[in-house]
Design an enzyme around this catalytic site. Structure first.
Site, mmCIF file in Angstrom:
data_model
loop_
_atom_site.group_PDB
_atom_site.id
_atom_site.type_symbol
_atom_site.label_atom_id
_atom_site.label_comp_id
_atom_site.label_asym_id
_atom_site.label_seq_id
_atom_site.Cartn_x
_atom_site.Cartn_y
_atom_site.Cartn_z
ATOM 1 N N ASP A 17 90.991 -2.216 67.856
ATOM 2 C CA ASP A 17 91.968 -1.697 68.803
ATOM 3 C C ASP A 17 91.674 -0.199 69.013
ATOM 4 O O ASP A 17 91.025 0.437 68.169
ATOM 5 C CB ASP A 17 93.372 -1.894 68.214
ATOM 6 C CG ASP A 17 94.438 -1.250 69.066
ATOM 7 O OD1 ASP A 17 94.463 -1.503 70.279
ATOM 8 O OD2 ASP A 17 95.240 -0.466 68.511
ATOM 9 N N ASP A 19 94.056 2.558 70.716
ATOM 10 C CA ASP A 19 95.146 3.528 70.506
ATOM 11 C C ASP A 19 95.735 3.377 69.110
ATOM 12 O O ASP A 19 96.256 2.324 68.765
ATOM 13 C CB ASP A 19 96.249 3.322 71.547
ATOM 14 C CG ASP A 19 95.760 3.651 72.950
ATOM 15 O OD1 ASP A 19 95.334 4.788 73.165
ATOM 16 O OD2 ASP A 19 95.791 2.760 73.815
HETATM 17 MG MG LIG Z 1 97.167 0.320 68.813
#
Ligand SMILES: [Mg+2]
Length: 258
Positions: A17, A19
Site C-alpha cells: 500500500d 499512503d
Molecule cells: Mg494506507
C-alpha cells in the site's frame, strides 16, 4: 500469532500500500478529510445525537475512511453519523449537499497540502525497498488515490518499484475499492505472481481485509503509531504479523539484511 508468522516466509513478490506504508501521507489525507467533514458537521453542531461532533482524524479516519476511495470513504463516514446525502455528480463543486461535494472539498484541501510539499517518503520505506531489490523480490505499490503515481515519482520511490497501480487504474478498469481484493489481485497479476506467493503490506483495516480476502500468502499490518495502538485492530482483521516499520518487516520475513 506464531501460526500467522509462519505463513510469512520470504515472499516471491510484495504488494505494498502507498499512503501510510511508503509515504507519510495518511496524516495529510486525514487532515484534508477533517477540513471537509468539519465544514459540514458544523451545520449540525446543535444536533443532540452528537451527529455534528467534529471528525476524529485518528479513530474515525482509520475506521471509516482509510484505504477507501474518496467517494466510498466519504459515504461510510457520513452514514456512520446518520447523515444520508445524495450521491451527486463527479463535477459537483466542494460543499455539503452531496457525497461527491464533500469528497470534492477533501480533494481541494489535499491538493493544497500537496502544493505546500506536505508529503514525504518514510526513510525506512526507501531502505526496505532497496533491500528487497537486492534480494530480487519485485515490489508493486498500490493506492486508491489518483495522486499516488505522481507522489511516488516525486519522492523517488518509484525507482524501486516494478509497477504502480493507483486510483487512475482502478477508475480505468472499474475495479471495486478495498476491502474488495481486486486492486491487490490486479497488482499481483502485473508482477506475474500468484497471490499465495505474494505478501501484502497494509496500514489500513480495509486493506488488511482485502489482503485476506484475496488469499495472499502473507498479510502484513503496518502500525506506525508510537504506542502501537493500531496493532490489535490490524490483527483482528486478519494480519498475519504487524510491524512498526518496513525495515522490521524485511528482517522478520527475510532473515539477515545484507
Ligand atoms: Mg494506507
Amino acid at each position: 500469532m506464531n501460526g500467522g508468522r509462519d505463513r510469512c516466509g520470504p515472499p516471491r513478490a510484495v504488494v505494498l500500500d502507498t499512503d501510510g506504508v511508503l509515504l507519510d501521507s495518511a496524516v495529510v489525507h486525514a487532515a484534508a478529510w477533517k477540513t471537509a467533514f468539519d465544514a459540514c458537521l458544523a451545520e449540525r453542531a446543535d444536533d443532540e445525537t452528537g451527529a455534528g461532533a467534529p471528525f476524529d482524524s485518528d479513530a474515525e479516519y482509520r475506521r471509516f475512511v482509510d484505504g477507501k476511495s474518496r467517494y466510498d470513504g466519504a459515504e461510510a463516514f457520513l452514514t456512520s453519523r446518520g447523515i444520508h446525502l445524495p450521491a451527486g455528480r463527479p463535477d459537483d463543486p466542494p460543499g455539503c449537499g452531496t457525497v461527491r461535494a464533500v469528497a470534492a472539498r477533501k480533494e481541494a484541501a489535499f491538493r493544497e497540502a500537496l502544493a505546500a510539499g506536505a508529503v514525504v517518503a518514510f526513510p525506512d520505506a526507501e531502505e526496505a525497498l532497496e533491500v528487497l531489490r537486492a534480494r530480487d523480490v519485485p515490489c508493486v505499490a498500490v493506492s486508491a488515490s489518483r495522486h499516488a503515481r505522481t507522489l511516488l515519482a516525486k519522492t523517488g520511490l518509484d525507482r524501486f518499484l516494478a509497477a504502480v497501480v493507483d486510483g487512475e487504474d482502478t477508475a480505468r478498469l472499474s475495479l471495486p475499492g478495498k476491502p474488495d481484493p481486486a486492486l491487490f489481485l490486479h497488482a499481483a497479476d502485473r508482477l506475474g505472481t500468484a497471490p499465495g506467493d505474494t505478501a501484502v503490506v497494509e496500514d489500513a483495516l480495509a486493506g488488511v481485509q482485502a489482503g485476506r480476502r484475496g488469499g495472499f500468502g502473507c498479510v502484513v499490518g503496518v502500525d506506525r503509531s508510537p504506542d502501537g495502538t493500531g496493532s490489535a485492530a490490524l490483527r483482528q482483521e486478519g494480519a498475519d504479523l504487524v510491524v512498526p516499520d518496513l525495515m522490521t518487516l524485511v528482517r522478520d520475513v527475510g532473515g539477515e539484511v545484507r
